[in-house]
Design a protein around this motif. Structure first.
Motif, PDB file in Angstrom:
ATOM      1  N   SER A   1     -52.260  47.843 -20.580  1.00 32.64           N
ATOM      2  CA  SER A   1     -51.516  46.987 -21.509  1.00 32.64           C
ATOM      3  C   SER A   1     -51.658  45.517 -21.119  1.00 32.64           C
ATOM      4  CB  SER A   1     -50.034  47.372 -21.506  1.00 32.64           C
ATOM      5  OG  SER A   1     -49.500  47.189 -20.217  1.00 32.64           O
ATOM      6  N   THR A   2     -52.390  45.249 -20.032  1.00 32.32           N
ATOM      7  CA  THR A   2     -52.528  43.869 -19.563  1.00 32.32           C
ATOM      8  C   THR A   2     -53.457  43.049 -20.448  1.00 32.32           C
ATOM      9  OG1 THR A   2     -54.299  44.532 -18.073  1.00 32.32           O
ATOM     10  CG2 THR A   2     -52.055  44.504 -17.180  1.00 32.32           C
ATOM     11  N   ALA A   3     -54.489  43.673 -20.958  1.00 31.98           N
ATOM     12  CA  ALA A   3     -55.448  42.928 -21.783  1.00 31.98           C
ATOM     13  C   ALA A   3     -55.102  43.136 -23.259  1.00 31.98           C
ATOM     14  CB  ALA A   3     -56.866  43.399 -21.495  1.00 31.98           C
ATOM     15  N   THR A   4     -54.503  42.140 -23.854  1.00 31.19           N
ATOM     16  CA  THR A   4     -54.130  42.271 -25.262  1.00 31.19           C
ATOM     17  C   THR A   4     -55.337  42.083 -26.161  1.00 31.19           C
ATOM     18  OG1 THR A   4     -53.509  39.950 -25.315  1.00 31.19           O
ATOM     19  CG2 THR A   4     -51.756  41.558 -24.907  1.00 31.19           C
ATOM     20  N   HIS A   5     -56.260  41.239 -25.750  1.00 25.30           N
ATOM     21  CA  HIS A   5     -57.473  41.019 -26.521  1.00 25.30           C
ATOM     22  C   HIS A   5     -58.609  41.711 -25.790  1.00 25.30           C
ATOM     23  CE1 HIS A   5     -55.386  38.168 -29.020  1.00 25.30           C
ATOM     24  NE2 HIS A   5     -54.978  37.534 -27.937  1.00 25.30           N
ATOM     25  N   LYS A   6     -59.078  42.783 -26.352  1.00 29.33           N
ATOM     26  CA  LYS A   6     -60.140  43.567 -25.710  1.00 29.33           C
ATOM     27  C   LYS A   6     -61.500  42.995 -26.122  1.00 29.33           C
ATOM     28  CE  LYS A   6     -57.440  47.551 -24.778  1.00 29.33           C
ATOM     29  NZ  LYS A   6     -56.471  47.026 -23.899  1.00 29.33           N
ATOM     30  N   ASN A   7     -61.941  42.021 -25.368  1.00 31.02           N
ATOM     31  CA  ASN A   7     -63.257  41.436 -25.609  1.00 31.02           C
ATOM     32  C   ASN A   7     -64.100  41.628 -24.355  1.00 31.02           C
ATOM     33  OD1 ASN A   7     -62.461  39.438 -23.785  1.00 31.02           O
ATOM     34  ND2 ASN A   7     -61.772  38.077 -25.409  1.00 31.02           N
ATOM     35  N   LEU A   8     -65.329  41.164 -24.382  1.00 33.49           N
ATOM     36  CA  LEU A   8     -66.246  41.388 -23.270  1.00 33.49           C
ATOM     37  C   LEU A   8     -65.743  40.754 -21.973  1.00 33.49           C
ATOM     38  CD1 LEU A   8     -68.883  42.577 -22.263  1.00 33.49           C
ATOM     39  CD2 LEU A   8     -70.026  40.492 -22.990  1.00 33.49           C
ATOM     40  N   ALA A   9     -65.247  39.535 -22.051  1.00 37.53           N
ATOM     41  CA  ALA A   9     -64.766  38.850 -20.845  1.00 37.53           C
ATOM     42  C   ALA A   9     -63.600  39.605 -20.206  1.00 37.53           C
ATOM     43  CB  ALA A   9     -64.359  37.419 -21.186  1.00 37.53           C
ATOM     44  N   ASN A  10     -62.643  40.058 -21.013  1.00 41.47           N
ATOM     45  CA  ASN A  10     -61.509  40.816 -20.476  1.00 41.47           C
ATOM     46  C   ASN A  10     -61.941  42.167 -19.924  1.00 41.47           C
ATOM     47  OD1 ASN A  10     -59.745  38.775 -21.111  1.00 41.47           O
ATOM     48  ND2 ASN A  10     -59.042  39.714 -23.011  1.00 41.47           N
ATOM     49  N   THR A  11     -62.916  42.789 -20.584  1.00 41.37           N
ATOM     50  CA  THR A  11     -63.417  44.081 -20.109  1.00 41.37           C
ATOM     51  C   THR A  11     -64.067  43.932 -18.740  1.00 41.37           C
ATOM     52  OG1 THR A  11     -63.802  44.757 -22.394  1.00 41.37           O
ATOM     53  CG2 THR A  11     -64.885  46.042 -20.681  1.00 41.37           C
ATOM     54  N   ILE A  12     -64.909  42.927 -18.580  1.00 38.92           N
ATOM     55  CA  ILE A  12     -65.573  42.687 -17.298  1.00 38.92           C
ATOM     56  C   ILE A  12     -64.553  42.349 -16.224  1.00 38.92           C
ATOM     57  CG2 ILE A  12     -67.139  41.133 -16.070  1.00 38.92           C
ATOM     58  CD1 ILE A  12     -68.775  41.005 -18.691  1.00 38.92           C
ATOM     59  N   ALA A  13     -63.579  41.509 -16.550  1.00 37.44           N
ATOM     60  CA  ALA A  13     -62.536  41.152 -15.581  1.00 37.44           C
ATOM     61  C   ALA A  13     -61.756  42.385 -15.151  1.00 37.44           C
ATOM     62  CB  ALA A  13     -61.601  40.107 -16.180  1.00 37.44           C
ATOM     63  N   PHE A  14     -61.425  43.262 -16.073  1.00 37.33           N
ATOM     64  CA  PHE A  14     -60.686  44.480 -15.737  1.00 37.33           C
ATOM     65  C   PHE A  14     -61.517  45.387 -14.834  1.00 37.33           C
ATOM     66  CE2 PHE A  14     -59.680  48.921 -16.415  1.00 37.33           C
ATOM     67  CZ  PHE A  14     -58.316  48.939 -16.159  1.00 37.33           C
ATOM     68  N   ILE A  15     -62.786  45.591 -15.194  1.00 37.43           N
ATOM     69  CA  ILE A  15     -63.652  46.480 -14.405  1.00 37.43           C
ATOM     70  C   ILE A  15     -63.820  45.950 -12.990  1.00 37.43           C
ATOM     71  CG2 ILE A  15     -66.018  47.349 -14.198  1.00 37.43           C
ATOM     72  CD1 ILE A  15     -66.026  47.589 -17.274  1.00 37.43           C
ATOM     73  N   ARG A  16     -63.928  44.642 -12.828  1.00 36.02           N
ATOM     74  CA  ARG A  16     -64.065  44.059 -11.487  1.00 36.02           C
ATOM     75  C   ARG A  16     -62.818  44.256 -10.629  1.00 36.02           C
ATOM     76  NH1 ARG A  16     -67.408  38.431 -12.314  1.00 36.02           N
ATOM     77  NH2 ARG A  16     -69.386  39.451 -12.737  1.00 36.02           N
ATOM     78  N   LYS A  17     -61.667  44.409 -11.271  1.00 36.11           N
ATOM     79  CA  LYS A  17     -60.417  44.584 -10.527  1.00 36.11           C
ATOM     80  C   LYS A  17     -60.121  46.041 -10.174  1.00 36.11           C
ATOM     81  CE  LYS A  17     -58.218  40.544 -12.575  1.00 36.11           C
ATOM     82  NZ  LYS A  17     -57.197  40.086 -13.508  1.00 36.11           N
ATOM     83  N   VAL A  18     -60.848  46.975 -10.746  1.00 33.95           N
ATOM     84  CA  VAL A  18     -60.609  48.392 -10.456  1.00 33.95           C
ATOM     85  C   VAL A  18     -60.976  48.673  -8.997  1.00 33.95           C
ATOM     86  CG1 VAL A  18     -61.344  50.755 -10.999  1.00 33.95           C
ATOM     87  CG2 VAL A  18     -61.014  49.104 -12.839  1.00 33.95           C
ATOM     88  N   PRO A  19     -60.052  49.280  -8.232  1.00 34.66           N
ATOM     89  CA  PRO A  19     -60.361  49.595  -6.829  1.00 34.66           C
ATOM     90  C   PRO A  19     -61.501  50.616  -6.736  1.00 34.66           C
ATOM     91  CG  PRO A  19     -58.014  49.869  -7.289  1.00 34.66           C
ATOM     92  CD  PRO A  19     -58.691  49.633  -8.594  1.00 34.66           C
TER      93      PRO A  19
END
Length: 104
Positions: A70-88
Motif C-alpha cells: 500500500s506504500t506505492a500509490t502510483h504504480k509506475n516503473l520508478a516506484n516498481t524499481i524502488a520497491f524491488i530494490r528494497k525487498v530483503p
C-alpha cells in the motif's frame, strides 16, 4: 503480446540469431537461403545474455508489490524499481544466488 513472446524467444532459445531470424522472417519460397550458424552472435559464442530466473521468487516479489503493497500509490516503473530494490534478499529470491548489484 504473442509477437513480443516470439521476439523474446529468439534471445533465450540458444539458437543462432541469424538462423532464427531467417526462419521466422525469411521468404519460405526462396531456395537459396543459407541456414548455417553465423558463429558471431551470443548464442553461437555460448554467451548467456540473461541469468536464469526463479519463477516463484519473481511471482512473490511482484505479488507483494501489486497486491499487498500500500506504500506505492502510483504504480509506475520508478516506484516498481524502488520497491524491488528494497525487498530483503531480492537477489536470492529472484535468481536463487547472490548477484552483483547493478544500477541501470
Amino acid at each position: 503480446i504473442d509477437d513480443l513472446l516470439k521476439g523474446a524467444n529468439v534471445f533465450v532459445a540458444g539458437k543462432c540469431y541469424a538462423v532464427t531470424f531467417e526462419t521466422i522472417l525469411g521468404n519460405p519460397s526462396s531456395p537459396s537461403v543459407d541456414l548455417s550458424p553465423c558463429l558471431d552472435c551470443p548464442a553461437c559464442r555460448e554467451v548467456k545474455l540473461f541469468p536464469k530466473l526463479n519463477r516463484q521468487g519473481v511471482v512473490e516479489v511482484l505479488f507483494d508489490y501489486f497486491i499487498t503493497s500500500s506504500t506505492a500509490t502510483h504504480k509506475n516503473l520508478a516506484n516498481t524499481i524502488a520497491f524491488i530494490r528494497k525487498v530483503p534478499n531480492v537477489d536470492h529470491k529472484v535468481f536463487r544466488k547472490k548477484v552483483k548489484k547493478l544500477n541501470p
